[in-house]
Design a protein around this motif. Sequence first.
Motif, PDB file in Angstrom:
ATOM      1  N   LEU A   1     -38.970 -42.275   6.530  1.00 28.37           N
ATOM      2  CA  LEU A   1     -40.253 -42.375   6.016  1.00 28.37           C
ATOM      3  C   LEU A   1     -40.500 -41.369   4.982  1.00 28.37           C
ATOM      4  O   LEU A   1     -40.306 -40.272   5.048  1.00 28.37           O
ATOM      5  N   ALA A   2     -40.694 -41.803   3.887  1.00 30.69           N
ATOM      6  CA  ALA A   2     -40.829 -40.914   2.696  1.00 30.69           C
ATOM      7  C   ALA A   2     -42.181 -41.336   1.882  1.00 30.69           C
ATOM      8  O   ALA A   2     -42.335 -42.655   1.604  1.00 30.69           O
TER       9      ALA A   2
ATOM     10  N   LEU B   1     -38.755 -42.207  -6.883  1.00 31.09           N
ATOM     11  CA  LEU B   1     -38.802 -43.264  -5.932  1.00 31.09           C
ATOM     12  C   LEU B   1     -39.015 -42.817  -4.484  1.00 31.09           C
ATOM     13  O   LEU B   1     -37.848 -41.985  -4.264  1.00 31.09           O
ATOM     14  N   VAL B   2     -39.876 -43.157  -3.530  1.00 24.20           N
ATOM     15  CA  VAL B   2     -39.923 -42.593  -2.458  1.00 24.20           C
ATOM     16  C   VAL B   2     -39.134 -43.602  -1.445  1.00 24.20           C
ATOM     17  O   VAL B   2     -38.420 -43.347  -0.420  1.00 24.20           O
ATOM     18  N   GLY B   3     -39.192 -45.039  -1.692  1.00 20.84           N
ATOM     19  CA  GLY B   3     -38.561 -46.176  -1.053  1.00 20.84           C
ATOM     20  C   GLY B   3     -37.399 -46.911  -1.761  1.00 20.84           C
ATOM     21  O   GLY B   3     -37.077 -46.472  -2.830  1.00 20.84           O
ATOM     22  N   GLY B   4     -37.373 -47.959  -1.200  1.00 17.83           N
ATOM     23  CA  GLY B   4     -36.536 -48.853  -1.840  1.00 17.83           C
ATOM     24  C   GLY B   4     -34.787 -48.705  -1.441  1.00 17.83           C
ATOM     25  O   GLY B   4     -34.554 -47.842  -0.776  1.00 17.83           O
ATOM     26  N   PHE B   5     -34.104 -49.199  -2.379  1.00 22.89           N
ATOM     27  CA  PHE B   5     -32.584 -49.273  -1.886  1.00 22.89           C
ATOM     28  C   PHE B   5     -32.075 -47.883  -2.552  1.00 22.89           C
ATOM     29  O   PHE B   5     -30.968 -47.470  -2.058  1.00 22.89           O
TER      30      PHE B   5
ATOM     31  N   THR C   1     -42.901 -44.708 -10.783  1.00 17.72           N
ATOM     32  CA  THR C   1     -41.958 -43.886 -11.658  1.00 17.72           C
ATOM     33  C   THR C   1     -42.748 -43.848 -13.106  1.00 17.72           C
ATOM     34  O   THR C   1     -43.477 -44.452 -13.572  1.00 17.72           O
ATOM     35  N   ASN C   2     -42.027 -42.807 -13.975  1.00 14.57           N
ATOM     36  CA  ASN C   2     -42.245 -42.753 -15.239  1.00 14.57           C
ATOM     37  C   ASN C   2     -42.074 -43.941 -15.935  1.00 14.57           C
ATOM     38  O   ASN C   2     -42.922 -44.249 -16.901  1.00 14.57           O
TER      39      ASN C   2
END
Length: 968
Positions: free
Chosen positions: A247-248, A412-416, A890-891
């Motif tokens: 969990l981020a 990015l906190v999540g995703g692949f 993200t930027n």
Amino acid sequence: MRHFHLSAALPLVLASLAMAPATASAREKPVITLPPETLPQAAAPEPLAELVKQVDIPYERFTLENGLTTLVHTDRKTPVVGVTVYYRVGSKSEPEGKTGFAHLFEHLMFGGSRNVPNFDIPLEAAGSTSTNGSTWYDRTNYVETVPTGALDLALFMESDRMGHLLPAVSQDKLDKQRGVVQNEKRQGDNQPYGLVDYAIGDGLFPVGHPYRHSTIGSMADLDAATLDDVRKWFVDNYGPNNVVIALAGDIDAETSRAKVQQWFGDIPRGPEVADTSAGPVTLDTPVSREMLDQVPVTRLIRAWSGPGWTSKDAAPLAIGMHVLGGLASSRLDNVLVRDEQLAVSVSAYVQQFEQTSFLQIQMDVKPGVDRAMAEKRLQEVVAQYVAEGPTQDELTRAATEYVSSQIGALELVGGFSGKGSTLAEGLLYAGDPAWYKKELEHIAALTPAEVTQALQSWLSRPVYALTVVPGDRVEDGATMGGWSDDGANDAGPQQALSAAEKAKLAARAEAGPPREAPALSTTPKLTFPVIQRAYLSNGIEVALARRTAVPKVSLALEFDAGYAADSAARAGTQSMMMDMLEEGTTSLSAVELAEAQERLGASISAGAARDTSTVMLSALTANLAPSLELMADVVRNPAFTSDDVARVKDQRLAEIAQAEASPIGLAQRAIGPLIYGQDHPYGTVGALGRANVIENLTPGALKEVHDTWLRPDTARITVVGDVTMAELLPQLERAFGDWQLPTSETPQKNLEAQLPTAPQQPQIFVIDRPNSPQSVLLFAKVLPITGSEPGKEPLELANEVIGNGFLSRLNMDLREDKGWTYGIRSALSESEGPESFTVFTPVQADRTADSIRLILDDMKAFPASTPVDTTELQRVTEGNIRGLPNRFQTNAQVLGGIMENQQLGRPDDYYAQLPAIYGAIDGTVIDQAAAEYLQPGNMTIVVVGDRSVVEPQLADIGLPVRYLEGVE
């Protein structure tokens, strides 16, 4: 985290900075005037060891009594939480006869569980990113990034399918998802070089090795999968003790512990997943294989299996292979592409897995070059490099580029690829969530001797040499990817379940007491960065959105050009000119330019979209000043040398040939001229252009196009990242402020040119591509509106309902219900001129006509017989509102949003207005938009497939059909 700032002290220049207010509806052009002595001097690149310190993902860890391990990372920059769930089971866990099973099961996990009929609808309605999953050799993972207020819902749903899946699994769901997976396999197989990965696995490993068979598996094994197989796989592998949850984001460990215990604590432990013996394999002797395929150029591949994740040689090999064929200034590029021009592209890389890796070198031979000569030189260049190893400068450049990319990944906190995945994979594969930090420190400290030793240890072993040559494909992907090596891949032994196993499955399949889904809690609104605007002394507009999450800056220098600036007679000229910007300046060769970027950890790229030609810069904040100077040299002083132009022309011709060998490429190149006509700027074959135009381009012609279109009065600079306007403007002025406006008039594109008359009914154009297991379908038409027309939000939401998203009607019908495709998507072009509406999908070949009929019927039905329903309305309005923070993590995402607003004439606070706009939209206006713009009566349909299979199906479709010889 400590942020990088410019190391040069900036004088107080704020008094002389004139900035326009972001809310101004019309702006005069305030300028900056800075004495030369106040302009910052170029700074030296930041030391690599300092860059490594910036990559940090603090975490806390806890484990429930049932063995479920959770990692928590707090990042409050955006009110979202990345939920990343890793199961320690992948394709290497599959026994004989069950290849492709882990991936098939991943698809079934989205089909609903005991208390969750559909996994996607509630989460996307709550503002989640598209829920997704992936399977690879070592693991299966499931990801979604949700608004903070939807975290309980996400955890409830993940826990329900972890603990209560089997009551909802049925034969019908298995059959449908089997069809989807088999079409995913066909889609990959249908591409040029699409059978290569099967051959590499077969060549590197013996039968029975866990990394030998492909993750997608064989058709025979997929056909043989039974409902009992599915249930047994779940019970054996999907227990909480075989899971890591990360969990981020906008969450802390204390809150996480309570939530994870609440939702997962009652799930019983499962069996432990047995360790698999699956190390690298050394071939006894070199092995060679030749494959015929429908490809335009010969591809040489050299492959070895390599060490696992935690090997001391893993990092040296990764960086060593990057020096060989990953850098823009790599050894292979410099010798085989630039100097000797034997190849149109080269690469070398490592695919790293837990217990082994794939070490691969690849060369696409330039047409007309003798294959034997190409093979000899490839072998010589690799042998020399392995013997000598990299220089310290090469090593530093490769490591800096790698570390810079890791800093960017922190957004990015999540995703692949987010921070949650980084922590979870470290724990799974190395027993340490912070393994990434050890790896980066190792990379920063690498010596040439250490890399040379690793290269010599692993690349001096017998090689697997695969050559793919142009010809008629004779091998069938349907029979490849499985356990055996005899080409048949018949399903292996199917053992019946024992009575005890059946009893265990029956117990887990019992419904049990119902569980209630939690309500959504309030989520903070999107806070889009404030946009500051100013102008350089030559009038170039500058927009800045400051974001300090990572010490990087993303910058776009846009020109009002794009491939729409080409006429049909010059198709491809604009993008070819933009490509040449990366091939050297009047002071730097292509190699020197690439090396300079690598030393700075910067990336400069140039390209042409439909309406704009853009040069992009990604730079470390600490290295922004020298990176900008390099970018300015690229933009303003391209060399266009005869040798470089000739070389890049050959590469472009090879790209065009590759596109015309691809079914997707053929469809995309055909559609523009068919719907826009040859006389409209949009009626082109796309950015690549036509071969006859590229062949005739000269350095002088490219320079003329550059000087005509790339100039201050067509330019705009947009910046997002860790820099203030006071720091940024002087650096931009130094780089671009003295760029003088030409005396010639500003060039114009005629976007109002006459369009061809729209057809009175759908029309079909077929391009024959023999031996295609799928047909690519591309539906398109021009709309009577432009992308910049205001008030298009109902149309955009109608597009989401019909085809733009996993839950769209077309995808749920063609993929989830029928299983004829791996996916279908509709899109609006968002162009400055006449907008287009498209629908795209690859479908299994024997369902070509059925798919066309179904798509046309679904489009006609919306809204005539099936207007938007309440679930769809809530998903595309409230769901989009709640999901806005997800769109701008993200930027690059923020940069893209600002650029789109600027291109389409939207106000700077457009995204802040969107919740109110969406909230005011009801089903009636969505239906009206669908009725007016999304009806199929005048669609042009391009079909790329095997004519012998397609033609009989179209005989009675009732629409005009024309067969094309290719892109006309």
